[in-house]
Motif scaffolding. Structure first.
Motif, PDB file in Angstrom:
ATOM      1  N   HIS A  19      10.723  -5.621   6.487  1.00 32.24           N
ATOM      2  CA  HIS A  19      11.932  -5.673   5.664  1.00 32.24           C
ATOM      3  C   HIS A  19      11.897  -4.558   4.631  1.00 32.24           C
ATOM      4  O   HIS A  19      10.853  -4.322   4.026  1.00 32.24           O
ATOM      5  N   PRO A  20      13.025  -3.908   4.347  1.00 31.13           N
ATOM      6  CA  PRO A  20      13.041  -2.912   3.275  1.00 31.13           C
ATOM      7  C   PRO A  20      13.096  -3.577   1.901  1.00 31.13           C
ATOM      8  O   PRO A  20      13.540  -4.716   1.762  1.00 31.13           O
ATOM      9  N   ARG A  63      14.941   3.812  -6.385  1.00 26.86           N
ATOM     10  CA  ARG A  63      15.768   2.815  -5.691  1.00 26.86           C
ATOM     11  C   ARG A  63      16.102   3.307  -4.295  1.00 26.86           C
ATOM     12  O   ARG A  63      16.140   4.497  -4.027  1.00 26.86           O
ATOM     13  N   PHE A  64      16.373   2.327  -3.427  1.00 26.55           N
ATOM     14  CA  PHE A  64      16.709   2.630  -2.037  1.00 26.55           C
ATOM     15  C   PHE A  64      18.065   2.034  -1.724  1.00 26.55           C
ATOM     16  O   PHE A  64      18.414   0.975  -2.236  1.00 26.55           O
ATOM     17  N   GLY A  65      18.815   2.703  -0.853  1.00 23.72           N
ATOM     18  CA  GLY A  65      20.138   2.229  -0.455  1.00 23.72           C
ATOM     19  C   GLY A  65      20.053   0.978   0.372  1.00 23.72           C
ATOM     20  O   GLY A  65      19.011   0.605   0.894  1.00 23.72           O
ATOM     21  N   ALA A  66      21.195   0.309   0.487  1.00 25.48           N
ATOM     22  CA  ALA A  66      21.255  -0.939   1.254  1.00 25.48           C
ATOM     23  C   ALA A  66      21.093  -0.644   2.732  1.00 25.48           C
ATOM     24  O   ALA A  66      21.446   0.393   3.208  1.00 25.48           O
ATOM     25  N   LEU A 107       0.818  -1.212   0.000  1.00 28.23           N
ATOM     26  CA  LEU A 107       0.000   0.000   0.000  1.00 28.23           C
ATOM     27  C   LEU A 107       0.848   1.256   0.000  1.00 28.23           C
ATOM     28  O   LEU A 107       0.389   2.316  -0.407  1.00 28.23           O
ATOM     29  N   ALA A 108       2.082   1.143   0.476  1.00 23.96           N
ATOM     30  CA  ALA A 108       2.965   2.306   0.516  1.00 23.96           C
ATOM     31  C   ALA A 108       4.396   1.838   0.715  1.00 23.96           C
ATOM     32  O   ALA A 108       4.650   0.711   1.151  1.00 23.96           O
ATOM     33  N   VAL A 109       5.314   2.747   0.396  1.00 27.28           N
ATOM     34  CA  VAL A 109       6.728   2.563   0.711  1.00 27.28           C
ATOM     35  C   VAL A 109       7.267   3.950   1.056  1.00 27.28           C
ATOM     36  O   VAL A 109       6.797   4.953   0.523  1.00 27.28           O
ATOM     37  N   ASP A 110       8.229   3.982   1.980  1.00 25.58           N
ATOM     38  CA  ASP A 110       8.785   5.284   2.353  1.00 25.58           C
ATOM     39  C   ASP A 110      10.195   5.451   1.785  1.00 25.58           C
ATOM     40  O   ASP A 110      10.702   4.584   1.073  1.00 25.58           O
ATOM     41  N   GLY A 111      10.811   6.569   2.113  1.00 23.11           N
ATOM     42  CA  GLY A 111      12.123   6.912   1.578  1.00 23.11           C
ATOM     43  C   GLY A 111      13.251   6.001   1.993  1.00 23.11           C
ATOM     44  O   GLY A 111      14.342   6.073   1.442  1.00 23.11           O
ATOM     45  N   HIS A 112      13.003   5.122   2.955  1.00 23.22           N
ATOM     46  CA  HIS A 112      13.999   4.137   3.370  1.00 23.22           C
ATOM     47  C   HIS A 112      13.722   2.765   2.768  1.00 23.22           C
ATOM     48  O   HIS A 112      14.402   1.794   3.103  1.00 23.22           O
ATOM     49  N   GLY A 113      12.693   2.689   1.930  1.00 21.10           N
ATOM     50  CA  GLY A 113      12.341   1.411   1.306  1.00 21.10           C
ATOM     51  C   GLY A 113      11.488   0.517   2.190  1.00 21.10           C
ATOM     52  O   GLY A 113      11.305  -0.654   1.880  1.00 21.10           O
TER      53      GLY A 113
END
Length: 193
Positions: A177-178, A190-193, A125-131
């Motif tokens: 989990h991201p 894309r999101f960082g590791a 339903l959503a994802v944030d800036g940290h994945g």
């Protein structure tokens, strides 16, 4: 009401207001962006899902992956909300499974089949800036992600959403989990590791 429940309600209400034309347009753009992902272009096996209701449409994407020769695994919902997996063999091999879901009519491969996937496409339903991904709350994909971690598998995790569902913050819990990327009709983030 919890923060997650309130956010879920808001996002589901927004989805329900989309017209059929908006949904179709979004699903075609989503497929184009997802098919261009290197993680999908090089994948031999992709665990995907067939969208239902107002979810961002995945049928064009699933059909295109299959047409490319990718082995596509689709979930089969079990009585305890865990997921079994079955190979996709085309739209003529899908059968109604309750709750508006369609599932493959072929062989069941077991819940651990997902660990062989090169990429896993996740509903949400959503994802944030940290994945961090917000799911529907049923726990099916939390089990999938836990199974991947326990097995040591590390497929690309990609969530498919509408553009407005990329939000500033998703309430998280220890089991969350991201993801590595989100695909929306507007493009890929894309999101960082």
């Amino acid at each position: 009401m919890s923060d997650k429940a309130a956010l879920r309600r808001h996002l589901l209400d927004t989805r329900r207001r989309l017209t059929p034309e908006q949904r179709l347009s979004a699903s075609l753009a989503l497929a184009d962006h997802a098919l261009a992902l290197p993680e999908l272009a090089s994948a031999e096996t992709v665990a995907a899902y067939l969208s239902v209701g107002a979810e961002p449409g995945t049928r064009a994407l699933v059909h295109s992956l299959h047409a490319r020769g990718v082995r596509v695994l689709l979930p089969v919902l079990l009585a305890d909300n865990d997921l079994d997996w079955a190979p996709y063999a085309g739209p003529e091999h899908l059968v109604p499974a309750g709750r508006g879901l369609l599932e493959p009519d072929g062989e069941r491969l077991g819940p651990n089949a997902v660990t062989a996937a090169d990429a896993v496409l996740l509903p949400g339903l959503a994802v944030d800036g940290h994945g961090m991904r917000l799911g529907r709350g049923g726990g099916s994909y939390d089990r999938v992600l836990a199974r991947l971690t326990a097995s040591g598998a590390s497929p690309a995790l990609v969530v498919l959403l509408y553009a407005n569902e990329v939000v500033a913050r998703v309430p998280v819990e220890p089991h969350d989990h991201p993801v590595q990327a989100v695909v929306t009709p507007d493009g890929v983030r894309r999101f960082g590791a």
